[in-house]
Structure formats: C-alpha cells, structure tokens
Motif scaffolding. Structure first.
Motif, PDB file in Angstrom:
ATOM      1  N   SER A 280      29.385  65.795  17.555  1.00  0.00           N
ATOM      2  CA  SER A 280      30.516  66.570  17.056  1.00  0.00           C
ATOM      3  C   SER A 280      31.744  65.672  17.137  1.00  0.00           C
ATOM      4  O   SER A 280      31.673  64.565  17.673  1.00  0.00           O
ATOM      5  CB  SER A 280      30.730  67.842  17.882  1.00  0.00           C
ATOM      6  N   SER A 281      32.858  66.146  16.627  1.00  0.00           N
ATOM      7  CA  SER A 281      34.086  65.357  16.717  1.00  0.00           C
ATOM      8  C   SER A 281      34.501  65.135  18.165  1.00  0.00           C
ATOM      9  O   SER A 281      35.122  64.132  18.494  1.00  0.00           O
ATOM     10  CB  SER A 281      35.219  66.060  15.963  1.00  0.00           C
ATOM     11  N   GLY A 282      34.136  66.075  19.042  1.00  0.00           N
ATOM     12  CA  GLY A 282      34.568  66.004  20.430  1.00  0.00           C
ATOM     13  C   GLY A 282      33.596  65.377  21.393  1.00  0.00           C
ATOM     14  O   GLY A 282      33.949  65.088  22.540  1.00  0.00           O
TER      15      GLY A 282
ATOM     16  N   THR B 260      39.121  60.666  22.346  1.00  0.00           N
ATOM     17  CA  THR B 260      39.823  60.988  21.101  1.00  0.00           C
ATOM     18  C   THR B 260      38.783  61.475  20.108  1.00  0.00           C
ATOM     19  O   THR B 260      37.750  60.818  19.931  1.00  0.00           O
ATOM     20  CB  THR B 260      40.530  59.735  20.532  1.00  0.00           C
ATOM     21  N   PRO B 261      39.011  62.608  19.455  1.00  0.00           N
ATOM     22  CA  PRO B 261      38.009  63.121  18.518  1.00  0.00           C
ATOM     23  C   PRO B 261      37.669  62.141  17.394  1.00  0.00           C
ATOM     24  O   PRO B 261      38.537  61.406  16.909  1.00  0.00           O
ATOM     25  CB  PRO B 261      38.667  64.384  17.945  1.00  0.00           C
ATOM     26  N   VAL B 262      36.398  62.146  16.998  1.00  0.00           N
ATOM     27  CA  VAL B 262      35.912  61.364  15.865  1.00  0.00           C
ATOM     28  C   VAL B 262      36.199  62.178  14.602  1.00  0.00           C
ATOM     29  O   VAL B 262      36.060  63.405  14.604  1.00  0.00           O
ATOM     30  CB  VAL B 262      34.392  61.102  16.014  1.00  0.00           C
ATOM     31  N   HIS B 263      36.569  61.515  13.528  1.00  0.00           N
ATOM     32  CA  HIS B 263      36.876  62.214  12.282  1.00  0.00           C
ATOM     33  C   HIS B 263      35.664  63.031  11.812  1.00  0.00           C
ATOM     34  O   HIS B 263      34.529  62.554  11.848  1.00  0.00           O
ATOM     35  CB  HIS B 263      37.294  61.211  11.202  1.00  0.00           C
ATOM     36  N   GLN B 264      35.910  64.240  11.366  1.00  0.00           N
ATOM     37  CA  GLN B 264      34.847  65.160  10.955  1.00  0.00           C
ATOM     38  C   GLN B 264      33.973  64.580   9.837  1.00  0.00           C
ATOM     39  O   GLN B 264      32.769  64.818   9.809  1.00  0.00           O
ATOM     40  CB  GLN B 264      35.445  66.507  10.516  1.00  0.00           C
TER      41      GLN B 264
END
Length: 111
Positions: free
Chosen positions: A30-32, A77-81
């Motif tokens: 997931s992004s997180g 840091t979240p990964v781009h969707q």
C-alpha cells in the motif's frame, strides 16, 4: 481500518535491513507500507528497512511487526498510489473455489 488501499503482490525485491543487503518477497503493498517475507534472521520489530520497488521508488520505513519470516513494514513517507497500483494486483475469486476454506493470506487450507 487501513488508511491506504492494499494490493496483493508476489515478487522478490532487493532491500536493506539495518543496512544489510537482503532480498525479500513482497506479498502486499500500500502507499503506507507492505508485508514481506525475509530471509534475514536478524530482522526484528524496530529494524530500519529500505525496499526497492522495481527501481520506480525506494521506500524507507520500519518493521512494525514480525512473525516467523513475515514482517509488516510502515513507510516513513507514503509511496505514490500509481506506483502501488502498477506493482499490485487484485486477486479475483474463482467460482469453483469460492467456498474453499482459506487462511488469513487467502491461501487454500489443505485438509
């Protein structure tokens, strides 16, 4: 409740756990964060990790849980969707096995 959509994956990815090179199997993303299986026996809760997502992104995070070889990773840091969607897939249920008992990973239980 999860903050981000989670997609199934099934590929080996290079990573670094506490600075040590490793290869992990990426099971979902997931992004997180993600769930991996690692061969690194020294990996533990609190270990710093960096995962390479097909050279499209490098995500840094921390292992937040570990059971046997499986580990949950929370990204700093979240990964781009869009990257998550490119790497993941949504499993489709087949009608012939829709009622088969499954474990928490969706794998059929063999009786």
């Amino acid at each position: 409740m999860r903050s981000f959509n989670r997609f199934d994956t099934d590929e080996e990815i290079p990573c670094r756990i506490d600075g040590e090179k490793d290869v992990a199997t990426l099971y979902n993303l997931s992004s997180g964060g993600c769930m991996i299986e690692t061969r690194n026996s020294s990996a533990r809760e609190g270990s710093e990790i960096e995962v390479n997502l097909r050279d499209m992104a490098t995500a840094q995070g921390i292992i937040v849980w570990k059971v046997d070889k499986q580990a949950g990773v929370k990204f700093a840091t979240p990964v781009h969707q869009k990257i998550v969607e490119m790497l993941g897939y949504t499993a489709t249920a087949e009608k012939f096995d829709a009622n088969d008992p499954r474990d928490r990973f969706g794998l059929p239980l063999i009786g």
